[in-house]
Structures are given as C-alpha cells and as structure tokens.
Design a protein around this motif. Sequence first.
Motif, PDB file in Angstrom:
ATOM      1  N   UNK A  36      -2.965 -15.460 -32.001  1.00 42.90           N
ATOM      2  CA  UNK A  36      -3.663 -16.715 -32.285  1.00 42.90           C
ATOM      3  C   UNK A  36      -3.415 -17.701 -31.147  1.00 42.90           C
ATOM      4  N   UNK A  37      -4.402 -18.529 -30.820  1.00 42.03           N
ATOM      5  CA  UNK A  37      -4.196 -19.526 -29.754  1.00 42.03           C
ATOM      6  C   UNK A  37      -3.209 -20.595 -30.210  1.00 42.03           C
ATOM      7  N   UNK A  38      -2.545 -21.261 -29.275  1.00 46.55           N
ATOM      8  CA  UNK A  38      -1.630 -22.338 -29.651  1.00 46.55           C
ATOM      9  C   UNK A  38      -2.398 -23.511 -30.231  1.00 46.55           C
ATOM     10  N   UNK A  39      -1.711 -24.381 -30.984  1.00 44.80           N
ATOM     11  CA  UNK A  39      -2.402 -25.522 -31.592  1.00 44.80           C
ATOM     12  C   UNK A  39      -2.933 -26.489 -30.545  1.00 44.80           C
ATOM     13  N   UNK A  40      -4.060 -27.103 -30.838  1.00 44.81           N
ATOM     14  CA  UNK A  40      -4.602 -28.129 -29.955  1.00 44.81           C
ATOM     15  C   UNK A  40      -3.749 -29.382 -30.057  1.00 44.81           C
ATOM     16  N   UNK A  41      -3.601 -30.066 -28.935  1.00 45.55           N
ATOM     17  CA  UNK A  41      -2.790 -31.286 -28.939  1.00 45.55           C
ATOM     18  C   UNK A  41      -3.533 -32.451 -28.306  1.00 45.55           C
ATOM     19  N   UNK A  42      -4.824 -32.290 -28.028  1.00 43.13           N
ATOM     20  CA  UNK A  42      -5.603 -33.356 -27.406  1.00 43.13           C
ATOM     21  C   UNK A  42      -5.678 -34.572 -28.320  1.00 43.13           C
ATOM     22  N   UNK A  43      -5.719 -35.742 -27.726  1.00 43.29           N
ATOM     23  CA  UNK A  43      -5.862 -36.956 -28.508  1.00 43.29           C
ATOM     24  C   UNK A  43      -5.176 -38.141 -27.856  1.00 43.29           C
ATOM     25  N   UNK A  44      -5.177 -39.266 -28.561  1.00 42.72           N
ATOM     26  CA  UNK A  44      -4.530 -40.487 -28.082  1.00 42.72           C
ATOM     27  C   UNK A  44      -3.199 -40.637 -28.800  1.00 42.72           C
ATOM     28  N   UNK A  45      -2.135 -40.736 -28.025  1.00 42.10           N
ATOM     29  CA  UNK A  45      -0.785 -40.920 -28.550  1.00 42.10           C
ATOM     30  C   UNK A  45      -0.360 -42.373 -28.327  1.00 42.10           C
ATOM     31  N   UNK A  46       0.407 -42.890 -29.257  1.00 44.10           N
ATOM     32  CA  UNK A  46       0.881 -44.265 -29.120  1.00 44.10           C
ATOM     33  C   UNK A  46      -0.228 -45.292 -29.179  1.00 44.10           C
ATOM     34  N   UNK A  47      -1.200 -45.076 -30.065  1.00 46.41           N
ATOM     35  CA  UNK A  47      -2.341 -45.992 -30.160  1.00 46.41           C
ATOM     36  C   UNK A  47      -1.924 -47.402 -30.538  1.00 46.41           C
ATOM     37  N   UNK A  48      -0.720 -47.561 -31.098  1.00 39.76           N
ATOM     38  CA  UNK A  48      -0.248 -48.896 -31.484  1.00 39.76           C
ATOM     39  C   UNK A  48       0.077 -49.770 -30.279  1.00 39.76           C
ATOM     40  N   UNK A  49       0.276 -49.148 -29.108  1.00 35.14           N
ATOM     41  CA  UNK A  49       0.638 -49.924 -27.925  1.00 35.14           C
ATOM     42  C   UNK A  49      -0.608 -50.523 -27.273  1.00 35.14           C
ATOM     43  N   UNK A  50      -0.457 -51.697 -26.624  1.00 35.94           N
ATOM     44  CA  UNK A  50      -1.609 -52.345 -25.989  1.00 35.94           C
ATOM     45  C   UNK A  50      -1.910 -51.718 -24.632  1.00 35.94           C
ATOM     46  N   UNK A  51      -3.043 -52.067 -24.085  1.00 38.01           N
ATOM     47  CA  UNK A  51      -3.390 -51.669 -22.736  1.00 38.01           C
ATOM     48  C   UNK A  51      -4.247 -50.436 -22.671  1.00 38.01           C
ATOM     49  N   UNK A  52      -4.740 -50.184 -21.454  1.00 42.08           N
ATOM     50  CA  UNK A  52      -5.570 -49.009 -21.211  1.00 42.08           C
ATOM     51  C   UNK A  52      -4.720 -47.759 -21.312  1.00 42.08           C
ATOM     52  N   UNK A  53      -5.199 -46.734 -21.999  1.00 38.42           N
ATOM     53  CA  UNK A  53      -4.406 -45.500 -22.092  1.00 38.42           C
ATOM     54  C   UNK A  53      -4.208 -44.840 -20.731  1.00 38.42           C
ATOM     55  N   UNK A  54      -3.025 -44.293 -20.531  1.00 40.77           N
ATOM     56  CA  UNK A  54      -2.783 -43.414 -19.394  1.00 40.77           C
ATOM     57  C   UNK A  54      -3.422 -42.067 -19.719  1.00 40.77           C
ATOM     58  N   UNK A  88       6.836 -45.944 -21.587  1.00 37.63           N
ATOM     59  CA  UNK A  88       5.942 -46.856 -20.888  1.00 37.63           C
ATOM     60  C   UNK A  88       5.381 -47.936 -21.803  1.00 37.63           C
ATOM     61  N   UNK A  89       5.521 -47.726 -23.125  1.00 44.07           N
ATOM     62  CA  UNK A  89       4.942 -48.655 -24.116  1.00 44.07           C
ATOM     63  C   UNK A  89       3.451 -48.844 -23.870  1.00 44.07           C
ATOM     64  N   UNK A  90       2.806 -47.720 -23.596  1.00 49.36           N
ATOM     65  CA  UNK A  90       1.359 -47.698 -23.415  1.00 49.36           C
ATOM     66  C   UNK A  90       0.801 -46.480 -24.130  1.00 49.36           C
ATOM     67  N   UNK A  91      -0.444 -46.549 -24.563  1.00 44.00           N
ATOM     68  CA  UNK A  91      -1.049 -45.343 -25.148  1.00 44.00           C
ATOM     69  C   UNK A  91      -1.286 -44.286 -24.074  1.00 44.00           C
TER      70      UNK A  91
END
Length: 328
Positions: A36-54, A88-91
Amino acid sequence: MAAIGTGATAAAAAATGGVLLGQARQARRTIPMAEAPPPRCDGVYGAKFPGRPVTMVVLGDSSAAGYGVHRRRETPGALLATGLTRRLHRPVRLHRFAVVGSLSAGLKPQVESALECEPDVAVILIGGNDVTNRTPPGLAVRYLVDAVRALRAAGCEVVVGTCPDLGAIQPIQPPLRWLARRWSRQLAAAQTVAVVEAGGWTVSLGDLLGPRFAAEPTRMFAWDRFHPSAEGYAMAVAALLPTVISALGAGAERRPAPAAVGGVRSLPKAAQEAARHAGTEVSGTQVRGRDRGPAGRWAQLRRRAFFGVGAEPQSGPPTDSPTLEGTS
C-alpha cells in the motif's frame, strides 16, 4: 605461474560475485515488496499562525514518502512541516511528490510538478535505490544535480538528505552488507560535493539510525525490516530540521566565514567527513571573501543539536494537524 595466479584471481572473483548475488537474492526475498502507498501528508500546517505560508516540497524515494508508517503525522513531510511551524511561528504549506521506489533518474518529473507550487524550500531524500540497483554513482549524481539546479534557478532553497547507510539493514548479510556500506558512503560523499556546488545544503543520514536499529530493530524498523518506523523517521527529521530552518534564513547563514573557523574544509574533505559522521550538515561558505581555495570550494561543516520532533500527537486535539488539500 602468472597464468595460474591470474586464473586463481578470476576464480576467486567469480566465487565472490556468486556469493554476493546469492545474498542479494536472499535479501530481496526477505524484504517484502511495497504494497500500500504511504499516507498522504499534503496540506497546510500551523494554520493558526499569521503570515504567508512557507511552501515546502518533499521529493525523492520511499524514505521521503514515508513508506512504513500508517498515519500522516508520522511521515517525514508532516514531521518537518510541524517542526517548522512550531519554530518559525508561521504556517507551512506542504506538497509531497516523492515516489516509492524512485531512483535519482525519477527526480525530473517530481521537480517539474514541484516548481508549479513555487516552493520556498525543497527537501530531497534519494540514493538508496540507486545503490541497490547499482546505478553508476556519477549518473545518479548527475540526475540529482539537475534537480537541485532547476530548483535553485527558481529561487527555492534545497536541502538533501544524502544516501543512508544500507549496511544497517538487517536482512543484508556480510559480505554484501560491507559492500553496501561502502557504496552508500561513496554515493553520499559524491552527492554532497555536487549538491553544495549547485547551491544546496546537505545533511548526512549515513548510519544515523544504525546503532539504534541494531539495538532495537523491532522498534526502529517498520514491519518490512527495511524502512524506518515512525520513531526512525522522527530521528532522521530531527537531524534535517535545523538545516531546513537555516536554509530558509539563508542570507544570514551564508555570510563569509573567517579562516579560523574549525568547521571550514575544502568541499571534497567535508564530503568525506560528513559521509563518515551522520547528522553532519555541509553548505558552501567563503574564506577571506573567496569561495574557493587551493583544494576547491570552501565548505562549512556543522554538527547541529537535533531538534526533537515527536511522532506521537500531544494529548487533546492536535494543534498542528494539516488542512488537507481538496477538503474542507
């Protein structure tokens, strides 16, 4: 007598080759094929932090994809993204393009897809399959360099976890294990020289997991006895994360270094030293305003303190779970 000696040498080489081929076949029978393929992990992490996501992309083979774990929070990409948001306290917007079973030759389509995301940093883990498939090191490195150059040309910082020490894999027995270790280190050193010359950063994974794997194989290996477990991936990410953070602040990290700095070596020497000592970061630097010295490009070696990255979630609702792409 010379003819007899030559014949004996050829016979010994043939016998050794037969032993190695037999061991390779046995290792392939012992190590299960990917299912089986590994789980997908794509997405936005740390959405609670301000600023443009890295924007971070993860490229490479099964070790980059996280084969061997069953939860997305245990994959290297998720662990790296979670660690970045906390420090980094950024998303962080994560895209994983790594493919199970990929050789260095398979990096080109991954890079082409990654560039569409306009990434800030790319993490590449590659090389193990090149060793097991006996890809000529020069050819494998050429594909890797092309990938690094394409990413750097787009303004993306690149961190490469160099080829791991396949001699740590338990199903591989001596003398094949000894050869696998030598081949792994040779490729890791060649990767280091090429990546730093192309403007990237490297972290030697080497036998980082070897001693722990030998002492606690059921804990550090996944079910297939070949890929790391969740704890094994967490150790690898703990070595990579400080360099990823430094790469994102590359302006400060790449200031010229004085000649007296103990961690400065010629790049070839730095590559050999890093291949022998897991967890060593190598990046380009300057000495007295010059990129190069008599023995080639200057390189900075660092043995950074590992950043802890837990594979298990904290109690209560997970604060760093990603918002998956394409879902609400």
